[in-house]
Design an enzyme around this catalytic site. Sequence first.
Site, PDB file in Angstrom:
ATOM      1  N   CYS A 204      54.149  -8.228   7.217  1.00 57.73           N
ATOM      2  CA  CYS A 204      54.729  -7.629   8.417  1.00 57.73           C
ATOM      3  C   CYS A 204      53.681  -7.752   9.523  1.00 57.73           C
ATOM      4  CB  CYS A 204      55.154  -6.189   8.172  1.00 57.73           C
ATOM      5  SG  CYS A 204      53.798  -5.059   7.792  1.00 57.73           S
ATOM      6  N   LEU A 205      53.794  -6.957  10.546  1.00 55.12           N
ATOM      7  CA  LEU A 205      52.855  -7.062  11.656  1.00 55.12           C
ATOM      8  C   LEU A 205      51.567  -6.276  11.413  1.00 55.12           C
ATOM      9  CD1 LEU A 205      52.552  -8.339  14.450  1.00 55.12           C
ATOM     10  CD2 LEU A 205      53.560  -6.278  15.417  1.00 55.12           C
TER      11      LEU A 205
END
Length: 100
Positions: free
Chosen positions: A81-82
């Site tokens: 994810c980020l």
Amino acid sequence: RLCAGEAPSLSYQELKDLKKTEVLHVDVRERWEIDRFGKIPASINIPLGELVEALQMDPTEFKEKYDQKMPAKSDPVVFSCLAGKRSKQALSFAMSLGFS
């Protein structure tokens, strides 16, 4: 950020090395994030909100929706994810469904 069962956090180089083997890389960012920041090569996008349902799909349905073979519960899977929060949640979800 990346998460895998045995190593809760992976470096970019570790991911590159893993991708040389048969590992499924699932990016759990939202679709708008993929559009804005780009797709990670050789990954599939399953937003975190869809993940539990996706991992319980019939393999044919999974293949049709994500254009990827559904992983077996023993297959190596890496989530990204980020910032790392959603990938850790994804790992917990997958493990709760019996993925090792």
